[in-house]
Design a protein around this motif. Structure first.
Motif, PDB file in Angstrom:
ATOM      1  N   HIS A 155       0.837  -1.199   0.000  1.00 44.78           N
ATOM      2  CA  HIS A 155       0.000   0.000   0.000  1.00 44.78           C
ATOM      3  C   HIS A 155       0.877   1.257   0.000  1.00 44.78           C
ATOM      4  N   GLU A 156       0.323   2.324  -0.519  1.00 40.04           N
ATOM      5  CA  GLU A 156       1.087   3.577  -0.608  1.00 40.04           C
ATOM      6  C   GLU A 156       1.225   4.234   0.773  1.00 40.04           C
ATOM      7  N   SER A 157       0.098   4.324   1.505  1.00 40.44           N
ATOM      8  CA  SER A 157       0.113   4.919   2.848  1.00 40.44           C
ATOM      9  C   SER A 157      -1.256   4.656   3.466  1.00 40.44           C
ATOM     10  N   GLY A 158      -1.415   5.018   4.726  1.00 42.11           N
ATOM     11  CA  GLY A 158      -2.751   4.936   5.315  1.00 42.11           C
ATOM     12  C   GLY A 158      -2.834   4.051   6.540  1.00 42.11           C
ATOM     13  N   ALA A 159      -4.055   3.552   6.821  1.00 41.88           N
ATOM     14  CA  ALA A 159      -4.356   2.854   8.072  1.00 41.88           C
ATOM     15  C   ALA A 159      -3.932   1.383   7.985  1.00 41.88           C
ATOM     16  N   TYR A 160      -2.627   1.163   8.048  1.00 45.68           N
ATOM     17  CA  TYR A 160      -2.070  -0.200   7.998  1.00 45.68           C
ATOM     18  C   TYR A 160      -1.066  -0.323   9.141  1.00 45.68           C
ATOM     19  N   SER A 166       6.074   1.730   4.450  1.00 45.01           N
ATOM     20  CA  SER A 166       5.859   1.959   3.009  1.00 45.01           C
ATOM     21  C   SER A 166       7.170   2.178   2.258  1.00 45.01           C
ATOM     22  N   ALA A 167       7.086   2.017   0.948  1.00 43.25           N
ATOM     23  CA  ALA A 167       8.241   2.271   0.090  1.00 43.25           C
ATOM     24  C   ALA A 167       8.661   3.740   0.198  1.00 43.25           C
ATOM     25  N   ALA A 168       7.668   4.628   0.307  1.00 41.75           N
ATOM     26  CA  ALA A 168       7.980   6.060   0.419  1.00 41.75           C
ATOM     27  C   ALA A 168       8.792   6.338   1.689  1.00 41.75           C
ATOM     28  N   MET A 169       8.450   5.657   2.785  1.00 39.46           N
ATOM     29  CA  MET A 169       9.213   5.839   4.035  1.00 39.46           C
ATOM     30  C   MET A 169      10.662   5.400   3.850  1.00 39.46           C
ATOM     31  N   LEU A 170      10.842   4.264   3.190  1.00 40.11           N
ATOM     32  CA  LEU A 170      12.212   3.761   2.971  1.00 40.11           C
ATOM     33  C   LEU A 170      12.997   4.766   2.134  1.00 40.11           C
ATOM     34  N   LYS A 171      12.345   5.239   1.079  1.00 40.62           N
ATOM     35  CA  LYS A 171      13.014   6.187   0.189  1.00 40.62           C
ATOM     36  C   LYS A 171      13.401   7.464   0.941  1.00 40.62           C
ATOM     37  N   SER A 172      12.598   7.858   1.920  1.00 38.71           N
ATOM     38  CA  SER A 172      12.845   9.122   2.617  1.00 38.71           C
ATOM     39  C   SER A 172      14.065   9.051   3.543  1.00 38.71           C
ATOM     40  N   ILE A 173      14.573   7.826   3.824  1.00 35.34           N
ATOM     41  CA  ILE A 173      15.724   7.730   4.754  1.00 35.34           C
ATOM     42  C   ILE A 173      17.043   8.261   4.169  1.00 35.34           C
ATOM     43  N   LYS A 203       2.196  -6.025  -6.497  1.00 31.60           N
ATOM     44  CA  LYS A 203       1.883  -4.671  -5.990  1.00 31.60           C
ATOM     45  C   LYS A 203       3.070  -4.091  -5.223  1.00 31.60           C
ATOM     46  N   LYS A 204       3.740  -4.928  -4.427  1.00 31.90           N
ATOM     47  CA  LYS A 204       4.907  -4.436  -3.669  1.00 31.90           C
ATOM     48  C   LYS A 204       6.011  -3.973  -4.620  1.00 31.90           C
ATOM     49  N   VAL A 205       6.224  -4.755  -5.684  1.00 28.65           N
ATOM     50  CA  VAL A 205       7.231  -4.370  -6.680  1.00 28.65           C
ATOM     51  C   VAL A 205       6.863  -3.003  -7.269  1.00 28.65           C
ATOM     52  N   ASP A 206       5.580  -2.820  -7.585  1.00 33.72           N
ATOM     53  CA  ASP A 206       5.133  -1.536  -8.149  1.00 33.72           C
ATOM     54  C   ASP A 206       5.377  -0.384  -7.182  1.00 33.72           C
ATOM     55  N   ARG A 207       5.055  -0.590  -5.917  1.00 38.07           N
ATOM     56  CA  ARG A 207       5.245   0.470  -4.924  1.00 38.07           C
ATOM     57  C   ARG A 207       6.737   0.807  -4.807  1.00 38.07           C
ATOM     58  N   ALA A 208       7.568  -0.225  -4.754  1.00 39.72           N
ATOM     59  CA  ALA A 208       9.017   0.011  -4.628  1.00 39.72           C
ATOM     60  C   ALA A 208       9.528   0.795  -5.839  1.00 39.72           C
ATOM     61  N   GLN A 263      11.462   4.657  -6.690  1.00 38.71           N
ATOM     62  CA  GLN A 263      12.852   4.489  -7.149  1.00 38.71           C
ATOM     63  C   GLN A 263      13.690   3.582  -6.235  1.00 38.71           C
ATOM     64  N   LEU A 264      13.018   2.623  -5.573  1.00 38.80           N
ATOM     65  CA  LEU A 264      13.783   1.620  -4.824  1.00 38.80           C
ATOM     66  C   LEU A 264      14.091   0.471  -5.776  1.00 38.80           C
ATOM     67  N   THR A 265      15.214  -0.189  -5.564  1.00 38.79           N
ATOM     68  CA  THR A 265      15.523  -1.386  -6.359  1.00 38.79           C
ATOM     69  C   THR A 265      15.054  -2.622  -5.597  1.00 38.79           C
ATOM     70  N   PRO A 266      14.055  -3.328  -6.122  1.00 42.98           N
ATOM     71  CA  PRO A 266      13.642  -4.565  -5.450  1.00 42.98           C
ATOM     72  C   PRO A 266      14.654  -5.686  -5.679  1.00 42.98           C
ATOM     73  N   ILE A 267      14.905  -6.442  -4.623  1.00 42.07           N
ATOM     74  CA  ILE A 267      15.636  -7.712  -4.762  1.00 42.07           C
ATOM     75  C   ILE A 267      14.544  -8.768  -4.651  1.00 42.07           C
ATOM     76  N   PHE A 268      14.071  -9.223  -5.811  1.00 44.41           N
ATOM     77  CA  PHE A 268      12.870 -10.068  -5.857  1.00 44.41           C
ATOM     78  C   PHE A 268      13.276 -11.541  -5.716  1.00 44.41           C
ATOM     79  N   CYS A 269      12.747 -12.195  -4.668  1.00 40.32           N
ATOM     80  CA  CYS A 269      13.146 -13.576  -4.380  1.00 40.32           C
ATOM     81  C   CYS A 269      12.170 -14.587  -4.974  1.00 40.32           C
ATOM     82  N   CYS A 270      12.720 -15.681  -5.450  1.00 37.56           N
ATOM     83  CA  CYS A 270      11.914 -16.815  -5.904  1.00 37.56           C
ATOM     84  C   CYS A 270      12.647 -18.080  -5.473  1.00 37.56           C
ATOM     85  N   GLY A 271      11.954 -19.199  -5.535  1.00 34.70           N
ATOM     86  CA  GLY A 271      12.602 -20.460  -5.144  1.00 34.70           C
ATOM     87  C   GLY A 271      11.592 -21.478  -4.681  1.00 34.70           C
ATOM     88  N   GLU A 272      11.953 -22.742  -4.837  1.00 33.13           N
ATOM     89  CA  GLU A 272      11.002 -23.825  -4.585  1.00 33.13           C
ATOM     90  C   GLU A 272      11.251 -24.524  -3.251  1.00 33.13           C
TER      91      GLU A 272
END
Ligand code: PEP
Length: 252
Positions: A71-76, A81-88, A113-118, A122-131
């Protein structure tokens, strides 16, 4: 030529004082011993992001978070949020780690959705996959990993997916001391790159770093990282000891 990347995933470990001491130790060892152009990322718990960022300022070591909200922001309550991380500012974020998929029921649509928010911040996602082990034993591991990539990433444009880092982490190798063989790692990394090439073309696929994760240690890092499609590692347990982590970096 893709730059090698070694990212440490501290998970839910360390106090603030311990985190500062570990970061200092890693920085000092890197300055005196690491001569090659390896990109090093420390993915630390949220409460340590600010101090680790300050400690790493002006060095070649970057900082990452281990998750962010879809989510972008709000009652969670309790979410970050990605915006908070970016602000650091924190430039990297792990998304879709198998522990998040397993214990917090993160699935493909949520991760997309998380990838989109990141990326929107302008955050770089490290997207994990695996079985998991049972899927490997059934022989459907390649199909599952292809599905994870499709569900989490294939809504992206070629330009957007080119900004990502992917980490292949077989669940049966995470924290178990059991490492994938170099052949198993290379085979799956090649499958992932082929899947990316089929959708986005070879040029984009060749540009995306694919890290291996799962019980990477100083004594197996060099061999794993020398596979043609393995561009470095995502390191859990061994990233909690500066000596081991820096020896892994030197393996890259
Ligand atoms: C991880 O959790 O990302 C990981 C690879 O853990 P470990 O290195 O401890 O297997």
């Amino acid at each position: 030529m893709r730059t090698k990347i070694v990212a440490g995933n501290w998970k839910m470990n360390k106090t603030l004082a311990e985190a500062k001491a570990l970061t200092n130790e890693v920085l000092n060892l890197c300055i005196s011993e690491v001569k090659s152009a390896v990109k090093v990322i420390l993915c630390v718990p949220y409460p340590f992001l600010q101090s680790t960022t300050e400690q790493c300022e002006g060095t070649t070591i970057a900082v990452g978070a281990q998750n962010c909200s879809e989510h972008e922001s709000g009652a969670y309550t309790g979410e970050v949020s990605a915006a908070m991380l970016k602000s650091i500012p924190v430039p990297y974020v792990i998304l879709g780690h198998s522990e998040r998929r397993q214990y917090f029921r993160e699935d493909g649509p949520m991760l997309a959705k998380k990838v989109d928010r990141a990326l929107a911040h302008q955050l770089t996602p490290i997207f994990c996959c695996g079985e998991p082990l049972e899927i490997r034993e059934k022989g459907t591991h390649e199909a599952l990993v292809r599905q994870q990539i499709q569900e989490g990433l294939f809504h992206l444009s070629a330009e957007a997916i080119g900004k990502l880092i992917i980490a292949y982490e077989p669940v049966w190798a995470i924290g178990t001391g059991k490492t994938a063989s170099t052949q198993q790692a290379q085979d799956m990394h090649a499958v992932i790159r082929k899947e990316l090439a089929a959708k986005y073309g070879d040029k984009v696929a060749q540009s995306i770093p694919i890290l291996y994760g799962g019980s990477v240690k100083p004594d197996n890092a060099k061999e794993l990282f020398s596979c043609p499609d393995v561009d470095g590692g995502l390191v859990g347990g061994a990233s909690l000891k500066a000596r081991d982590f820096v020896d892994i970096i030197k393996g890259a």
